[in-house]
Design a protein around this motif. Structure first.
Motif, short mmCIF file in Angstrom:
data_model
loop_
_atom_site.label_atom_id
_atom_site.label_comp_id
_atom_site.label_asym_id
_atom_site.label_seq_id
_atom_site.Cartn_x
_atom_site.Cartn_y
_atom_site.Cartn_z
N GLU A 1 59.18 -24.11 27.80
CA GLU A 1 58.03 -24.98 28.01
C GLU A 1 58.45 -26.46 28.02
O GLU A 1 57.93 -27.25 28.80
CB GLU A 1 56.98 -24.74 26.92
N ARG A 2 59.39 -26.81 27.17
CA ARG A 2 59.84 -28.21 27.12
C ARG A 2 60.63 -28.58 28.38
O ARG A 2 60.49 -29.70 28.89
CB ARG A 2 60.73 -28.41 25.88
N GLU A 3 61.44 -27.66 28.86
CA GLU A 3 62.29 -27.95 30.02
C GLU A 3 61.54 -27.90 31.34
O GLU A 3 62.02 -28.41 32.35
CB GLU A 3 63.46 -26.96 30.05
N ASN A 4 60.38 -27.29 31.34
CA ASN A 4 59.60 -27.19 32.57
C ASN A 4 58.93 -28.54 32.87
O ASN A 4 58.14 -29.04 32.07
CB ASN A 4 58.53 -26.11 32.44
N GLU A 5 59.23 -29.10 34.01
CA GLU A 5 58.66 -30.40 34.38
C GLU A 5 58.03 -30.33 35.77
O GLU A 5 58.27 -31.17 36.63
CB GLU A 5 59.73 -31.49 34.30
N ASP A 6 57.18 -29.32 35.98
CA ASP A 6 56.56 -29.16 37.29
C ASP A 6 55.25 -29.92 37.43
O ASP A 6 54.61 -29.87 38.48
CB ASP A 6 56.35 -27.67 37.61
N GLY A 7 54.83 -30.61 36.36
CA GLY A 7 53.62 -31.42 36.43
C GLY A 7 52.34 -30.67 36.09
O GLY A 7 51.25 -31.23 36.21
N TYR A 8 52.47 -29.42 35.62
CA TYR A 8 51.30 -28.62 35.27
C TYR A 8 51.16 -28.51 33.76
O TYR A 8 52.14 -28.30 33.05
CB TYR A 8 51.40 -27.22 35.88
N ILE A 9 49.93 -28.65 33.29
CA ILE A 9 49.62 -28.63 31.86
C ILE A 9 48.70 -27.45 31.55
O ILE A 9 47.70 -27.25 32.24
CB ILE A 9 48.93 -29.94 31.42
N PRO A 10 49.00 -26.66 30.50
CA PRO A 10 48.09 -25.57 30.12
C PRO A 10 46.70 -26.11 29.80
O PRO A 10 46.55 -27.00 28.97
CB PRO A 10 48.76 -24.98 28.87
N GLU A 11 45.68 -25.57 30.46
CA GLU A 11 44.32 -26.06 30.27
C GLU A 11 43.38 -24.99 29.73
O GLU A 11 42.61 -25.24 28.82
CB GLU A 11 43.78 -26.59 31.61
N PHE A 12 43.43 -23.79 30.30
CA PHE A 12 42.54 -22.71 29.86
C PHE A 12 43.39 -21.53 29.37
O PHE A 12 44.29 -21.08 30.07
CB PHE A 12 41.62 -22.27 31.00
N LEU A 13 43.08 -21.05 28.17
CA LEU A 13 43.85 -19.98 27.55
C LEU A 13 42.95 -18.78 27.27
O LEU A 13 41.82 -18.96 26.80
CB LEU A 13 44.47 -20.47 26.24
N GLU A 14 43.46 -17.58 27.56
CA GLU A 14 42.66 -16.37 27.36
C GLU A 14 41.26 -16.56 27.96
O GLU A 14 40.24 -16.33 27.32
CB GLU A 14 42.56 -16.03 25.87
N ALA A 15 41.23 -16.99 29.19
CA ALA A 15 39.98 -17.32 29.88
C ALA A 15 39.32 -16.07 30.43
O ALA A 15 39.81 -15.47 31.39
CB ALA A 15 40.25 -18.33 31.00
N GLY A 16 38.21 -15.67 29.83
CA GLY A 16 37.53 -14.45 30.22
C GLY A 16 36.56 -14.67 31.37
O GLY A 16 35.97 -15.74 31.52
N PHE A 17 36.40 -13.64 32.18
CA PHE A 17 35.39 -13.65 33.24
C PHE A 17 34.76 -12.27 33.32
O PHE A 17 35.42 -11.25 33.14
CB PHE A 17 35.98 -14.07 34.59
N GLY A 18 33.46 -12.24 33.57
CA GLY A 18 32.74 -10.98 33.61
C GLY A 18 32.49 -10.44 32.21
O GLY A 18 32.60 -11.14 31.22
N LYS A 19 32.13 -9.17 32.13
CA LYS A 19 31.77 -8.56 30.86
C LYS A 19 33.01 -8.07 30.12
O LYS A 19 33.38 -6.90 30.20
CB LYS A 19 30.80 -7.41 31.09
N ILE B 1 42.31 -14.05 31.78
CA ILE B 1 43.55 -14.69 32.26
C ILE B 1 44.27 -15.30 31.06
O ILE B 1 43.70 -16.11 30.33
CB ILE B 1 43.23 -15.78 33.30
N ASP B 2 45.52 -14.92 30.87
CA ASP B 2 46.26 -15.42 29.72
C ASP B 2 46.35 -16.94 29.71
O ASP B 2 46.19 -17.58 28.67
CB ASP B 2 47.67 -14.83 29.69
#
Length: 332
Positions: A144-162, A187-188
């Protein structure tokens, strides 16, 4: 047996199948039908059980559940502290490390004594021979530290539907339709790039994982494509903006170094950002078409034996219903 049952059913049976279009489907259910309609019939319609011998070894599912819980709590707390791991300072890394291992200790210690979480699995989490550098969690921090693609974790364990709403986790969309069909899942992780207005989805895996582009393009593997679709809708609902897909990856948390880390879907070489987005949009469309096709097959009573390429390898090899489907005798 031809695999088509609707013509022989009573009106009650036909109505039962017809009502299937109104149900909510998980990705695993749809992928079972994609691989083998007959297996879906045996497992989901007849609800037959497979009796398996117990094993003393920890199931990947339990290890996965523990790591999911740890990483969810870790990133939730990290966001509160406003620490971004990508390219972080030495001091921030140390703080993140202490936080991650503290959360892991608390969660693992809460497991009751009847749990099969073995000594060796604990060592994988905390470090072989007591060295954190030899642990799954430390490897995760480094990547995670070495990854520099410009993306930041925003939503974790994001559920949809029932889906079941766990403690501190949130169902982001109460109902999601893939075309006419209600779908559900969790979604993890969804990472976003606020400048580019793009996003990536990740699925954490601790067991065997297979990312097959041909299966994705033919609508057999649905998980990451459906996550891409759901993530787009979640971001729109939460941030009130349209973001475009830019990546879909399996994030392997297996202890072996060769297996550990991000395994992104390979769309081809030298693609522009615009071409990547177009490819992912195409994959989403293929997925939505496949979902509706499969549910149409279910409601029409189409439960043929598997017809896919490399059927033995992909559908039959580890299927517990082989003794009753008799696919080898059928010559199908």
């Amino acid at each position: 047996y031809t695999g088509f049952i609707k013509g022989e059913l009573s009106e009650k049976g036909k109505n039962y199948l017809e009502d299937m279009k109104n149900r909510s489907y998980s990705i695993s259910q749809l992928e079972i039908y994609a691989l083998c309609p007959y297996r879906y019939f045996a497992e989901r319609i007849l609800r037959l059980n497979i009796f398996e011998e117990p094993t003393e070894e920890i199931e990947a599912l339990e290890m996965g559940s523990m790591l999911h819980s740890i990483l969810f709590s870790f990133y939730t707390e990290l966001k509160k502290k406003k620490i971004i791991l990508s390219g972080c300072s030495h001091a921030e890394f140390n703080e993140a490390e202490k936080l991650l291992f503290k959360i892991a200790e608390e969660k693992v210690n809460r497991i009751n004594f009847d749990s099969p979480l073995s000594f060796y699995e604990r060592e994988k989490i905390f470090g072989i021979e007591g060295r954190r550098e030899n642990s799954i969690l430390y490897k995760f921090l480094i990547i995670e530290r070495e990854n520099e693609d410009g993306y930041i974790p925003e939503f974790l364990e994001a559920g949809f539907g029932k889906v079941k709403e766990e403690k501190d986790q949130k169902i982001r969309i109460n109902e999601l339709r893939a075309g006419d069909i209600k779908v559900r899942g969790k979604i993890d992780r969804i990472d976003i790039n606020t400048e580019e207005k793009t996003y990536k989805v990740y699925d954490y895996k601790t067991g065997k994982s297979r990312l097959d582009k041909s299966d994705i393009m033919s609508g057999i593997q649905l998980q990451l494509p459906l996550y891409l679709y759901a993530a787009k809708e979640i971001i729109k609902a939460e941030l009130y903006e349209d973001y475009e897909p830019a990546g879909a990856s399996i994030y392997s948390l297996k202890y072996k170094n060769d297996d550990f880390g991000r395994k992104e879907l390979n769309l081809g070489k030298r693609l522009t950002d615009e071409e990547i987005t177009e490819k992912y949009e195409e994959i989403i469309k293929i997925c939505l078409t496949a979902v509706n096709k499969y549910v149409d097959g279910i409601r029409n009573g189409d439960f043929r034996l598997s017809q896919i390429d490399k059927r033995e390898e992909k559908a039959c090899r580890f299927c517990g219903f082989k003794p009753i489907c008799r696919i080898q005798e059928s010559g199908a």
